[in-house]
Design a protein around this motif. Structure first.
Motif, PDB file in Angstrom:
ATOM      1  N   GLY A  16      43.146  21.958  70.812  1.00  0.00           N
ATOM      2  CA  GLY A  16      42.353  22.089  69.590  1.00  0.00           C
ATOM      3  C   GLY A  16      41.647  23.416  69.409  1.00  0.00           C
ATOM      4  N   ALA A  17      41.593  24.239  70.457  1.00  0.00           N
ATOM      5  CA  ALA A  17      40.902  25.524  70.327  1.00  0.00           C
ATOM      6  C   ALA A  17      41.869  26.692  70.244  1.00  0.00           C
ATOM      7  CB  ALA A  17      39.950  25.736  71.505  1.00  0.00           C
ATOM      8  N   GLY A  18      43.166  26.407  70.197  1.00  0.00           N
ATOM      9  CA  GLY A  18      44.159  27.469  70.084  1.00  0.00           C
ATOM     10  C   GLY A  18      44.282  27.989  68.661  1.00  0.00           C
ATOM     11  N   LEU A  39      40.479  20.164  74.736  1.00  0.00           N
ATOM     12  CA  LEU A  39      40.395  21.518  75.271  1.00  0.00           C
ATOM     13  C   LEU A  39      40.594  21.425  76.784  1.00  0.00           C
ATOM     14  CD1 LEU A  39      37.992  21.156  72.957  1.00  0.00           C
ATOM     15  CD2 LEU A  39      37.542  23.535  73.557  1.00  0.00           C
ATOM     16  N   ARG A  40      41.079  22.506  77.374  1.00  0.00           N
ATOM     17  CA  ARG A  40      41.243  22.497  78.827  1.00  0.00           C
ATOM     18  C   ARG A  40      39.893  22.482  79.545  1.00  0.00           C
ATOM     19  NH1 ARG A  40      45.352  26.226  77.710  1.00  0.00           N
ATOM     20  NH2 ARG A  40      43.975  27.963  78.262  1.00  0.00           N
ATOM     21  N   ASN A  41      38.883  23.074  78.922  1.00  0.00           N
ATOM     22  CA  ASN A  41      37.603  23.231  79.603  1.00  0.00           C
ATOM     23  C   ASN A  41      36.454  23.112  78.613  1.00  0.00           C
ATOM     24  OD1 ASN A  41      35.477  23.867  81.257  1.00  0.00           O
ATOM     25  ND2 ASN A  41      36.050  26.020  81.530  1.00  0.00           N
ATOM     26  N   LEU A  42      35.691  22.046  78.708  1.00  0.00           N
ATOM     27  CA  LEU A  42      34.562  21.846  77.808  1.00  0.00           C
ATOM     28  C   LEU A  42      33.376  22.743  78.150  1.00  0.00           C
ATOM     29  CD1 LEU A  42      34.464  17.977  77.203  1.00  0.00           C
ATOM     30  CD2 LEU A  42      35.187  19.770  75.627  1.00  0.00           C
ATOM     31  N   GLU A  45      32.096  27.793  76.429  1.00  0.00           N
ATOM     32  CA  GLU A  45      31.113  27.708  75.344  1.00  0.00           C
ATOM     33  C   GLU A  45      31.605  28.332  74.046  1.00  0.00           C
ATOM     34  OE1 GLU A  45      27.381  29.240  76.584  1.00  0.00           O
ATOM     35  OE2 GLU A  45      27.106  27.776  78.199  1.00  0.00           O
ATOM     36  N   ALA A  46      32.341  29.444  74.140  1.00  0.00           N
ATOM     37  CA  ALA A  46      32.799  30.119  72.925  1.00  0.00           C
ATOM     38  C   ALA A  46      33.708  29.209  72.110  1.00  0.00           C
ATOM     39  CB  ALA A  46      33.522  31.415  73.288  1.00  0.00           C
ATOM     40  N   ARG A  47      34.644  28.564  72.768  1.00  0.00           N
ATOM     41  CA  ARG A  47      35.580  27.688  72.048  1.00  0.00           C
ATOM     42  C   ARG A  47      34.898  26.412  71.572  1.00  0.00           C
ATOM     43  NH1 ARG A  47      41.583  28.607  74.068  1.00  0.00           N
ATOM     44  NH2 ARG A  47      41.397  30.677  74.949  1.00  0.00           N
ATOM     45  N   VAL A  48      34.096  25.838  72.421  1.00  0.00           N
ATOM     46  CA  VAL A  48      33.387  24.613  72.040  1.00  0.00           C
ATOM     47  C   VAL A  48      32.455  24.876  70.861  1.00  0.00           C
ATOM     48  CG1 VAL A  48      31.648  22.951  72.788  1.00  0.00           C
ATOM     49  CG2 VAL A  48      33.551  23.524  74.304  1.00  0.00           C
ATOM     50  N   SER A 212      41.515  35.039  71.222  1.00  0.00           N
ATOM     51  CA  SER A 212      41.779  34.668  72.608  1.00  0.00           C
ATOM     52  C   SER A 212      43.013  35.441  73.049  1.00  0.00           C
ATOM     53  CB  SER A 212      42.022  33.165  72.737  1.00  0.00           C
ATOM     54  OG  SER A 212      43.243  32.807  72.111  1.00  0.00           O
ATOM     55  N   THR A 213      43.324  35.380  74.321  1.00  0.00           N
ATOM     56  CA  THR A 213      44.478  36.124  74.834  1.00  0.00           C
ATOM     57  C   THR A 213      45.758  35.730  74.117  1.00  0.00           C
ATOM     58  OG1 THR A 213      43.450  36.312  77.011  1.00  0.00           O
ATOM     59  CG2 THR A 213      45.816  36.663  76.889  1.00  0.00           C
TER      60      THR A 213
END
Length: 348
Positions: A16-18, A39-42, A45-48, A212-213
């Motif tokens: 969902g953050a891609g 998301l892979r990692n909650l 913080e930037a993506r959340v 993002s990368t």
């Protein structure tokens, strides 16, 4: 349309953050859906924070931590949902995982997602974000190209591809094998009554909700002839040599196509998704004519001239309308690149 009241409909978006996933979450929220996004990692913080800042996120967005490399982590996000969009794909291999490589992880991921959909008892349709790298018109014997590009084609993974590298070969193999695997769960396949749609998308351009990368890698491919980024340009040429020309599509059209496939009960199976089918030379010449203030090397202006027809009309035949043509896609990529400071004007 199958859905008459989006406010009572719950959907899940993996990844969902891609680039595509975040735009899809935004559009679904705008249309009134309740969204479960993984998301892979909650703790990122930037993506959340980006997802939580979207309109209506405070009342209709629930975030879940889930990684394709970890079996069963998607179960909670999928539970109770009516539809699932599987957008996430592994791009970097976890050496310590149970999978030997990215292809195994991608296949294992779609199996886990499909089984979670089936076991939920609520999911009606699973929509998978595939790629046109899985649909090459190259002949199986490597002697040249077929004269068309459509849904009947599959990439032969035994052929040596021009401008290839291990990452490009790995991505092509993983997306091809994963798409075939997930289609096997459709209707009369392993999934019983589960409907499955795969949307094999071309190179996706347009504005990005955040950097993002992976999203910047996509942008770098589109503008490689403006930045003289050799590796990114070779990726563009790889796509051209694999698909005959480069299928391109705007992220807005991609997201609308996903939602269209969800809402239309007659849509199942495989669909290619691209509004334009252009050569790398045509892209370079467009930049030269429309952005004369940015230097384009002459070597980019020439390339193979292949008479291959884009013959995929399945989405359009169902009533889908693309809103963005070649000009609009390339212009939006340049606009975003300028906003991010990636383009420099040529000096005299």
């Amino acid at each position: 349309m199958e859905i008459t009241n989006s406010s009572s409909c719950k959907v899940c978006v993996t990844g969902g953050a891609g680039f595509i996933g975040s735009w899809l979450v935004k559009k679904l929220l705008d249309k009134g859906y309740t969204v479960h996004a993984t998301l892979r990692n909650l703790k990122d913080e930037a993506r959340v924070d980006l997802l939580k800042s979207l309109p209506h996120a405070n009342v209709r967005l629930v975030l879940f931590e889930a990684d394709i490399y970890n079996k069963n982590e998607f179960d909670k996000a999928i539970q109770g949902c009516d539809f699932v969009f599987h957008v996430a794909t592994p791009l970097q291999h976890h050496e310590s995982s149970q999978y030997k490589n990215i292809s195994e992880a991608a296949i294992g991921g779609v199996r886990n997602i499909a089984m979670a959909c089936i076991e939920s008892g609520t999911v009606k349709k699973l929509i998978y974000t595939a790629s046109t790298v899985s649909a090459s018109p190259l002949k199986e014997d490597g002697s040249g190209y077929k004269d068309f590009m459509d849904e009947t084609l599959w990439t032969s993974l035994n052929l040596p591809f021009s401008n290839n590298t291990d990452p490009r070969n790995t991505y092509t193999g993983s997306k091809t094998l994963a798409e075939k695997e997930i289609l096997s769960y459709g209707n009369n396949g392993n999934g019983g009554g589960l409907e499955v749609v795969t949307l094999a998308c071309g190179l996706v351009g347009g504005d990005m909700l955040f950097s993002s990368t992976s999203t910047l890698q996509t942008l770098s491919i589109f503008i490689s002839q403006l930045t003289d980024n050799t590796d990114a340009y070779y990726t563009l040429r790889f796509l051209e040599d694999l698909d005959g020309k480069v299928p391109i599509v705007h992220v807005d059209d991609v997201c609308e196509a996903h939602i269209f496939c969800m809402e239309n009960p007659s849509i199942t199976g495989r669909y290619l998704c691209a509004s334009s089918y252009v050569s790398t030379a045509e892209i370079a010449n467009y930049y030269l004519q429309n952005y004369p203030e940015i230097h384009v090397k002459r070597e980019y202006l020439d390339g193979p001239k292949r008479e291959i027809k884009w013959a995929s009309t399945k989405l359009i035949d169902k009533g889908f309308v693309y809103r963005y043509d070649t000009k609009m896609i390339l212009d939006d990529c340049v606009k975003y690149a300028r906003k991010m400071g990636y383009l420099q004007q040529k000096t005299s």
